[in-house]
Write a protein that holds these residues in place. Sequence first.
Motif, short mmCIF file in Angstrom:
data_model
loop_
_atom_site.label_atom_id
_atom_site.label_comp_id
_atom_site.label_asym_id
_atom_site.label_seq_id
_atom_site.Cartn_x
_atom_site.Cartn_y
_atom_site.Cartn_z
N VAL B 182 0.86 -1.20 0.00
CA VAL B 182 0.00 0.00 0.00
C VAL B 182 0.89 1.25 0.00
O VAL B 182 1.85 1.34 0.77
N ASP B 183 0.53 2.18 -0.85
CA ASP B 183 1.29 3.42 -0.98
C ASP B 183 1.22 4.22 0.33
O ASP B 183 0.13 4.53 0.82
N ASN B 184 2.38 4.55 0.88
CA ASN B 184 2.45 5.22 2.17
C ASN B 184 1.83 6.63 2.15
O ASN B 184 1.38 7.14 3.18
N HIS B 185 1.77 7.20 0.95
CA HIS B 185 1.21 8.56 0.84
C HIS B 185 -0.25 8.59 1.26
O HIS B 185 -0.74 9.61 1.76
N LEU B 186 -0.93 7.51 1.02
CA LEU B 186 -2.35 7.45 1.39
C LEU B 186 -2.52 7.61 2.90
O LEU B 186 -3.40 8.31 3.39
N GLU B 188 -0.31 9.03 4.89
CA GLU B 188 0.12 10.39 5.27
C GLU B 188 -1.02 11.39 5.04
O GLU B 188 -1.29 12.25 5.89
N ALA B 189 -1.73 11.18 3.91
CA ALA B 189 -2.87 12.06 3.63
C ALA B 189 -3.94 11.89 4.69
O ALA B 189 -4.55 12.85 5.17
N ALA B 190 -4.16 10.61 5.07
CA ALA B 190 -5.18 10.32 6.09
C ALA B 190 -4.79 10.92 7.42
O ALA B 190 -5.65 11.43 8.18
N ASP B 191 -3.49 10.91 7.74
CA ASP B 191 -3.01 11.51 8.99
C ASP B 191 -3.31 13.00 9.01
O ASP B 191 -3.74 13.56 10.04
N ILE B 192 -3.07 13.64 7.86
CA ILE B 192 -3.33 15.10 7.77
C ILE B 192 -4.81 15.37 7.98
O ILE B 192 -5.21 16.32 8.65
N GLU B 193 -5.65 14.44 7.47
CA GLU B 193 -7.11 14.60 7.61
C GLU B 193 -7.57 14.23 9.03
O GLU B 193 -8.74 14.39 9.37
N GLY B 194 -6.65 13.68 9.83
CA GLY B 194 -6.99 13.35 11.22
C GLY B 194 -7.71 12.02 11.37
O GLY B 194 -8.49 11.82 12.31
N TYR B 203 -10.66 2.25 5.57
CA TYR B 203 -10.83 2.95 4.29
C TYR B 203 -9.59 2.93 3.39
O TYR B 203 -9.67 3.31 2.23
N ILE B 204 -8.44 2.53 3.94
CA ILE B 204 -7.25 2.46 3.09
C ILE B 204 -6.73 1.03 2.98
O ILE B 204 -6.71 0.44 1.89
N THR B 205 -6.38 0.45 4.14
CA THR B 205 -5.73 -0.87 4.11
C THR B 205 -6.62 -1.93 3.47
O THR B 205 -6.22 -2.61 2.52
N LEU B 206 -7.83 -2.07 4.01
CA LEU B 206 -8.72 -3.14 3.55
C LEU B 206 -9.02 -3.06 2.05
O LEU B 206 -8.86 -4.06 1.33
N PRO B 207 -9.42 -1.88 1.53
CA PRO B 207 -9.66 -1.83 0.07
C PRO B 207 -8.40 -2.08 -0.76
O PRO B 207 -8.47 -2.71 -1.81
N MET B 208 -7.25 -1.62 -0.23
CA MET B 208 -6.02 -1.77 -1.03
C MET B 208 -5.49 -3.21 -1.05
O MET B 208 -4.79 -3.59 -1.98
#
Lengths: 442, 291
Positions: B182-186, B188-194, B203-208
């Motif tokens: 899984v791309d780490n940027h996803l 990082e973006a989620a972290d920024i979104e809190g 929403y990221i790991t499971l679908p990816m």
Amino acid sequence: MIRTLISFVSVIILSTSFSALAKTKVTWSMESNADRDPIMIEKLQNAYNNSQGNYELVIEFEDNETRLTSMRTAMIGGMGPDIVETPGPSYVKEYHAAGMLENLDSYAAEFGWKDKMIPWAYSSGVFEGSLYAIPKTHESMVMLYNKTLFEENNWKVPTTLEELEDVAGKIKAKGMNVFSYGSDGWQPTHEHLVGIYLNNYAGPQAVYEAIIGEREWTDPVFVEALELLKKHMVDEGYWSGSLENYYAIGWDDFHAQFANRGAAMMTIGTWTFQATQLGIGASDDEWGWAPLPSLSSQSPDPNFMIAIGTTMSVNANGKNKDGAIDVLNWIMSNKDKVLDIAKDFEFGEMVVPLTLSSSDIPTDIAPQVQDYLSEYARITGEGNYGYCTWTFWPADPGVHIWKDMEVVWAGDISVEDFLYDHQKMWDKARKNGDTLPVPLRN
Amino acid sequence: MKIFSNKNFVAWYFVFPVAFIHLFVIGIPSLASLALCLTDWRGLGEINYIGFENFIELFDDRYLKKAIINNVIWTIAFLTVPVGIALTCAYLLTGIKRGQMFFRLAFFFPYMLASVINCQIWKYLFHPIHGLGGFFERIGWDLLAVSPFTMKSTSLFAVAFVDGWHFWGFLVVIYLTGMYQVDNHLYEAADIEGATKFQKFRYITLPMIRPVFVFSIMIIIIWSVPVFDYVYILTGGGPAYSSEVIANYMYSQAFERFDVGYSSAIGTLMFFYVMIIVALFGLFRKAGWDI
């Protein structure tokens, strides 16, 4: 000097090689057992090979389950060992039906095998009027008990149902199990108990009539017999304390339990004599044996169930049929050698059913075993014998009797329903000609 | 002859030896088994054609029904417990920077052990005399006094537990491999979104990791059909058929009752069941599922 030595060694090697080459090989696929194999090599294979110069017997040992499958596959392919060893008549029946075994009639007549064997054992190898198998081991079921423990507590060795239930109560009150036994590692252990209850409650005559088709297995006497077994197994927990523990305990455990006073008695086959002698026989306690108690008025006299443990046949497609016949004849003609092998196993293995007189029984075996051999001969000689399931039941009902007995003990089906299914299987086996030889009853 | 030197044909030269072996080891015996299901063969001797008699008997066999139900329970158990634990552990492991290899090895270790060894370990642990039950009894506790393998109510679950214990480490490894793709940027973006840890997983790991996840589901469903070794070693299908499964029942029919024809009919049933599952996954793929 060195040259002389080399010449001497060469002559020995060459002469050995030539004598081995001169002999034709006879193969025997035998069940493997770490304790037994060296004795079989020494006292059967080597003894036979040293006795003559024509054949070289080679015993190939293998775990029984693997052996039976690989031997079966080889024989389907028209190959396999020269001497075919099976775990009992139901296997012989299958091979015989497939035309894979040699008819032994002419050899039996030529060498007088029939006169050398116990009549019922001889007839167990007769299929469609001809001899196809010779028992390698015959056996029975007995009740072992801790003699020292019984004497300390003034308990009476039970001979009837009332006495059994009475002493069972006293044993349990002491915090011990009544019988030491379990089925872990060998699920067909259940059939030992079923056989005891059928024969010693319904009586051997009723069992015989059911085997030959003159009585239904749904007869109330068999229902009562199995209800009694269920009561003793499930409600009373006679074997190892509970049904669940009986399922969890295997060979080593139940021998240990009997040896260390975890249980006062044990219901088991005579193949155990060596293990018993090595177990409780090595402790401070003395063991004894007795015929299984009579469980109803329908089976008043002590009886021994007769059974065949393993059989020997000749492969019809074998490479060396004459050699195989010669090995079998050597066994049949050398009573002293065969008894010497059986002696090493305390008559638990290689008990070829040759006719014996009391003077034939070795004196350097456990006195309990000597006593058993005399009593077995006397009681069965009087016609008081019952029938073990693994010798007289066709394959399908034979599996049903142990596999589906658990369903009865679990309370999933009634004894009546179980025996109804059992009768259907016997009907099918009879229709297909799958029934096994049974000696005529007087 | 030109076709044999064609560049596109070269691959067939490499596939041919394996395909040839498969034909003899799997193809022909499978076809023979399909043919035997219409016979009364007992493993030796004559083979008689009996039409669909074996199949008629199959549908009236209460123990086969029991085995099928147990296989379904087994499949459900494996689709939930090991999958759930493996997903959670794999996700948690991605957050561990030091000593991760130790946990990966520890979780995977039971998978490397032979089934017989795994079974003996657990059988011994649950043994009423030598196992934990005996130990607890000696210190005065009435715990695990009866082996769960010998109780009708627990035997199937006890066997499934042992097999699951051996299997889940394998799932951890394949999920972990998927998660590392899984791309780490996803994240990082989620972290920024809190996003919370759970939201990132949902929403990221499971679908990816869906292709890996669906693959694991498929192999669990398929592998649950011929499950045999753990049942055979631990309980033999007992007590009272309580842990009986289709493959063990098939074995019993062939090698205990010598009813090879009937056993082949059971095998045929299993074959079609597996084919249906494979076809279903094929349809999902055609429908655009990323598997």
